[in-house]
Write a protein that holds these residues in place. Sequence first.
Motif, PDB file in Angstrom:
ATOM      1  N   MET A  13      28.752  50.140  43.019  1.00 31.93           N
ATOM      2  CA  MET A  13      27.659  49.322  43.100  1.00 31.93           C
ATOM      3  C   MET A  13      28.418  47.892  42.888  1.00 31.93           C
ATOM      4  SD  MET A  13      24.898  50.048  44.951  1.00 31.93           S
ATOM      5  CE  MET A  13      23.532  49.237  44.522  1.00 31.93           C
ATOM      6  N   ALA A  14      29.365  47.850  42.451  1.00 35.34           N
ATOM      7  CA  ALA A  14      29.255  46.773  41.960  1.00 35.34           C
ATOM      8  C   ALA A  14      30.143  45.362  42.634  1.00 35.34           C
ATOM      9  CB  ALA A  14      30.935  46.596  41.252  1.00 35.34           C
ATOM     10  N   PRO A  15      29.855  43.778  42.277  1.00 35.01           N
ATOM     11  CA  PRO A  15      28.912  43.790  41.003  1.00 35.01           C
ATOM     12  C   PRO A  15      27.656  43.814  40.858  1.00 35.01           C
ATOM     13  CG  PRO A  15      29.540  42.341  42.439  1.00 35.01           C
ATOM     14  CD  PRO A  15      29.915  42.948  43.262  1.00 35.01           C
ATOM     15  N   THR A  16      26.712  44.140  41.723  1.00 39.08           N
ATOM     16  CA  THR A  16      25.488  44.137  41.806  1.00 39.08           C
ATOM     17  C   THR A  16      24.883  45.438  40.715  1.00 39.08           C
ATOM     18  OG1 THR A  16      24.883  44.449  44.363  1.00 39.08           O
ATOM     19  CG2 THR A  16      23.231  44.880  42.252  1.00 39.08           C
ATOM     20  N   LEU A  17      26.458  46.342  40.211  1.00 38.68           N
ATOM     21  CA  LEU A  17      25.449  46.852  38.903  1.00 38.68           C
ATOM     22  C   LEU A  17      27.082  47.344  38.866  1.00 38.68           C
ATOM     23  CD1 LEU A  17      23.007  49.339  39.768  1.00 38.68           C
ATOM     24  CD2 LEU A  17      22.882  47.424  38.045  1.00 38.68           C
ATOM     25  N   LEU A  18      27.213  47.411  37.251  1.00 37.57           N
ATOM     26  CA  LEU A  18      28.571  48.022  36.489  1.00 37.57           C
ATOM     27  C   LEU A  18      28.697  48.807  36.106  1.00 37.57           C
ATOM     28  CD1 LEU A  18      29.451  44.583  34.908  1.00 37.57           C
ATOM     29  CD2 LEU A  18      29.772  45.507  37.514  1.00 37.57           C
ATOM     30  N   GLY A  19      29.770  49.605  36.258  1.00 31.87           N
ATOM     31  CA  GLY A  19      30.280  51.091  35.740  1.00 31.87           C
ATOM     32  C   GLY A  19      31.948  49.951  34.478  1.00 31.87           C
ATOM     33  N   ALA A  20      32.284  51.025  34.377  1.00 34.25           N
ATOM     34  CA  ALA A  20      32.826  50.891  32.514  1.00 34.25           C
ATOM     35  C   ALA A  20      34.221  49.831  33.435  1.00 34.25           C
ATOM     36  CB  ALA A  20      33.883  52.239  32.327  1.00 34.25           C
ATOM     37  N   HIS A  21      33.925  48.948  32.315  1.00 40.35           N
ATOM     38  CA  HIS A  21      34.601  47.375  33.358  1.00 40.35           C
ATOM     39  C   HIS A  21      35.647  46.912  32.052  1.00 40.35           C
ATOM     40  CE1 HIS A  21      31.295  45.991  32.170  1.00 40.35           C
ATOM     41  NE2 HIS A  21      31.414  44.954  32.324  1.00 40.35           N
ATOM     42  N   ILE A  22      36.127  45.886  32.471  1.00 40.74           N
ATOM     43  CA  ILE A  22      36.945  44.820  32.100  1.00 40.74           C
ATOM     44  C   ILE A  22      36.038  43.692  32.077  1.00 40.74           C
ATOM     45  CG2 ILE A  22      39.439  43.853  31.439  1.00 40.74           C
ATOM     46  CD1 ILE A  22      39.956  46.314  31.975  1.00 40.74           C
ATOM     47  N   ARG A  23      36.251  43.015  31.128  1.00 40.86           N
ATOM     48  CA  ARG A  23      35.559  41.287  31.408  1.00 40.86           C
ATOM     49  C   ARG A  23      36.513  40.490  31.238  1.00 40.86           C
ATOM     50  NH1 ARG A  23      29.402  40.088  30.865  1.00 40.86           N
ATOM     51  NH2 ARG A  23      29.593  41.119  33.076  1.00 40.86           N
ATOM     52  N   LEU A  24      36.946  39.366  32.238  1.00 38.91           N
ATOM     53  CA  LEU A  24      38.018  38.037  31.960  1.00 38.91           C
ATOM     54  C   LEU A  24      37.437  37.412  32.086  1.00 38.91           C
ATOM     55  CD1 LEU A  24      40.864  40.393  33.202  1.00 38.91           C
ATOM     56  CD2 LEU A  24      40.618  40.206  30.701  1.00 38.91           C
ATOM     57  N   ARG A  25      38.236  36.097  31.706  1.00 33.63           N
ATOM     58  CA  ARG A  25      37.816  33.978  31.874  1.00 33.63           C
ATOM     59  C   ARG A  25      39.229  33.956  32.508  1.00 33.63           C
ATOM     60  NH1 ARG A  25      33.599  31.216  32.254  1.00 33.63           N
ATOM     61  NH2 ARG A  25      32.663  32.759  30.283  1.00 33.63           N
ATOM     62  N   CYS A  26      39.552  33.561  33.385  1.00 29.16           N
ATOM     63  CA  CYS A  26      40.431  33.596  33.966  1.00 29.16           C
ATOM     64  C   CYS A  26      41.468  32.142  33.819  1.00 29.16           C
ATOM     65  CB  CYS A  26      40.229  32.636  35.748  1.00 29.16           C
ATOM     66  SG  CYS A  26      41.865  32.312  36.091  1.00 29.16           S
ATOM     67  N   GLN A  27      42.514  31.791  32.847  1.00 27.88           N
ATOM     68  CA  GLN A  27      42.219  30.554  32.260  1.00 27.88           C
ATOM     69  C   GLN A  27      42.798  30.315  33.210  1.00 27.88           C
ATOM     70  OE1 GLN A  27      45.761  33.084  30.252  1.00 27.88           O
ATOM     71  NE2 GLN A  27      44.912  34.410  28.767  1.00 27.88           N
ATOM     72  N   GLU A  28      43.168  30.352  34.638  1.00 29.16           N
ATOM     73  CA  GLU A  28      43.746  28.890  34.815  1.00 29.16           C
ATOM     74  C   GLU A  28      42.135  27.991  35.256  1.00 29.16           C
ATOM     75  OE1 GLU A  28      46.435  27.201  37.392  1.00 29.16           O
ATOM     76  OE2 GLU A  28      46.554  28.132  34.774  1.00 29.16           O
ATOM     77  N   GLN A  76      42.291  38.364  27.153  1.00 27.01           N
ATOM     78  CA  GLN A  76      42.341  38.158  28.619  1.00 27.01           C
ATOM     79  C   GLN A  76      43.729  38.252  28.808  1.00 27.01           C
ATOM     80  OE1 GLN A  76      39.926  36.692  29.860  1.00 27.01           O
ATOM     81  NE2 GLN A  76      38.548  37.047  27.933  1.00 27.01           N
ATOM     82  N   ALA A  77      44.764  39.203  28.465  1.00 24.27           N
ATOM     83  CA  ALA A  77      45.301  39.798  29.014  1.00 24.27           C
ATOM     84  C   ALA A  77      45.469  41.615  29.530  1.00 24.27           C
ATOM     85  CB  ALA A  77      46.191  40.044  27.800  1.00 24.27           C
ATOM     86  N   SER A  78      46.198  41.441  30.193  1.00 28.06           N
ATOM     87  CA  SER A  78      46.055  42.816  30.886  1.00 28.06           C
ATOM     88  C   SER A  78      47.011  43.851  30.319  1.00 28.06           C
ATOM     89  CB  SER A  78      46.970  43.128  32.247  1.00 28.06           C
ATOM     90  OG  SER A  78      48.435  42.676  31.790  1.00 28.06           O
ATOM     91  N   THR A  79      47.122  43.806  28.625  1.00 31.35           N
ATOM     92  CA  THR A  79      47.525  44.960  27.916  1.00 31.35           C
ATOM     93  C   THR A  79      46.719  45.098  26.883  1.00 31.35           C
ATOM     94  OG1 THR A  79      49.956  44.124  29.182  1.00 31.35           O
ATOM     95  CG2 THR A  79      49.397  45.512  27.158  1.00 31.35           C
ATOM     96  N   ASN A  80      46.139  46.175  26.879  1.00 32.41           N
ATOM     97  CA  ASN A  80      45.833  46.733  26.101  1.00 32.41           C
ATOM     98  C   ASN A  80      44.300  45.761  26.071  1.00 32.41           C
ATOM     99  OD1 ASN A  80      47.380  48.647  25.138  1.00 32.41           O
ATOM    100  ND2 ASN A  80      47.935  47.322  23.517  1.00 32.41           N
ATOM    101  N   THR A  81      43.805  45.659  27.323  1.00 35.89           N
ATOM    102  CA  THR A  81      42.159  44.490  27.137  1.00 35.89           C
ATOM    103  C   THR A  81      41.463  45.463  26.831  1.00 35.89           C
ATOM    104  OG1 THR A  81      43.986  43.865  28.839  1.00 35.89           O
ATOM    105  CG2 THR A  81      41.123  43.205  29.230  1.00 35.89           C
ATOM    106  N   PRO A  82      40.039  44.528  26.272  1.00 38.50           N
ATOM    107  CA  PRO A  82      38.679  45.532  25.972  1.00 38.50           C
ATOM    108  C   PRO A  82      38.424  45.969  27.005  1.00 38.50           C
ATOM    109  CG  PRO A  82      39.043  43.005  24.183  1.00 38.50           C
ATOM    110  CD  PRO A  82      40.643  43.682  25.892  1.00 38.50           C
TER     111      PRO A  82
END
Length: 560
Positions: A13-28, A76-82
């Motif tokens: 149902m994303a992004p209306t409702l989120l399952g387990a997910h990674i949250r990021l903010r674009c560095q660009e 905010q990296a793709s390795t070991n992201t929270p």
Amino acid sequence: FVVEAFVIPTGSMAPTLLGAHIRLRCQECGYQFDVNYGTANHDDSDAPKASGAILSMHCPNCGHQVPKNDAKDPAQASTNTPVFYGDRILVLKYLYLFEEPRRWDVVVFKSPYHTTPKARGDWYTQNYIKRLVGKPGETIMLLDGDVYVGHENQDKKMDFQIQRKPRVIQDALWRIMYDNDYYPKTEWAQPWKQVDGSGWKNDDKRVFDFENTASGGTLRFDPSANPTRSWQPFTDRLAYDETMRQGQSLYIDEPIRQGDHVVLRHHNVEDNDFYATDAYSDTKFNFHMPRWNVTDLKLTFFYTRERGDGPLEATVTKLGHTFTATIHPDTVELWHQAPGWSDRKLVGQQKLKAGANRAMKVDLINVDYRVTVRINDDDVIATTDVDYQPNVEEIRKLHDLRGQGGDYLSTKTIFPPPTVSISADQQAGSVSHVSLWRDVYYTPGQDYQQQKYAASPESGGIYLHHKGDKIEADASHPAYISDDEYFVLGDNSILSADARFWDDDVDLLTDEGLYAASHRVPGRFMIGKAFFVYWPAGFRPFSENMPGIVPNFNDMRFIH
């Protein structure tokens, strides 16, 4: 008995409702976005770090790829992201005892789908959450991303009518295409390009100034302006889905160009190479997801007129139809140009409120075959079915051609993307906070091949029975008295295993006297209506290795 709490386990149902997910903010560009983090058991754990493959993730606003490592901001990296757990929601369980479920409700129900290896006692115990789109007595068909309901006419043929979403529902379903307020810092070409005339300047990257009191100029949105980035603003691509196959070895058919065509070279890709590709990659592999052009969209901007009395025009197109909102100093108009017309026709005209022409917010919306001009959040002009409605037979013919093509290149040719432009003439002014949004697009399947999935145009749609309908026996099922039947879809259509694909009948004749054909949700399986996210992804106040124990109050919301 009244309200029950549930957790969203997956991203269907994303992004209306989120399952387990990674949250990021674009560095660009600074745009915040979420991506799927699938777990083997679809549990609700708030995992401290993602493990396994290095995940391929791109910003949905500008296509910037998340770096593998970032010493300054490892989160905010793709390795070991929270990783964050899925949304916690509240469900009204009593509501459907007093009223019938409504189209577009987000509903929780016992899944009618089961797999044969499970013991019979485990059938129909799993809770699912989807959006209800079909009700008893209706024939449902999905066509070019929209929902249609069919009824037999006097000639025993099916007439299909598009189902429009109420504004509060539609506002929850807009997906980002591009927001110019989040302008990338480097290696970015402005997609809003002047293609005609003169007068537009973009010295401040987030503001478009116009000054030409003698003539005019046009800005047009160019979706191909940044070909080196993973950026497809007019398609149904969701950044959320890029990681849907992490942690698996993939066999990829790598495309090698030879002249004007592509041949495929087969090789194995290990988990730690996943960063180099994603589930939307141009490579054709066994988990390849298609991209469909989406023409239901919303153009939003703020407009300030400094001087001059020339018009400002905003234009969008859809399958040959052109709609233009024209803003004069005192009035706003909506024009329609259809294929085969010698000239455009005026849909409507309204006077602007006093003072409205100073820094007005303008929305031009074409969704579900209704075009609306919105000024300062008020609907001022809208088409009716007399002005504009879908030609279902023509769209079905296009769909048939799409099925014959078999790949996304032919699909894009048959269902071309829209064009969007902003023009000004004989004035000085500015346009700011420009953004483009698309509607949810209910896909015909999870590949490009023609298939008779439930509710497809090829199948002619799916009929949903009323409670009490007597269904005669045939070779496939016994005779039974029907329960109310519903049809449900996930908002993350390309990732959702929903009623389109459920091929098991519901067989509880012995236990409860209930039988229902496949692809349907019986009424007695309904649990209730999801109405509030009471605990979204929480903050980690002390360490990234701690659970998100502080609620994000800003992200608590009603579910529409």
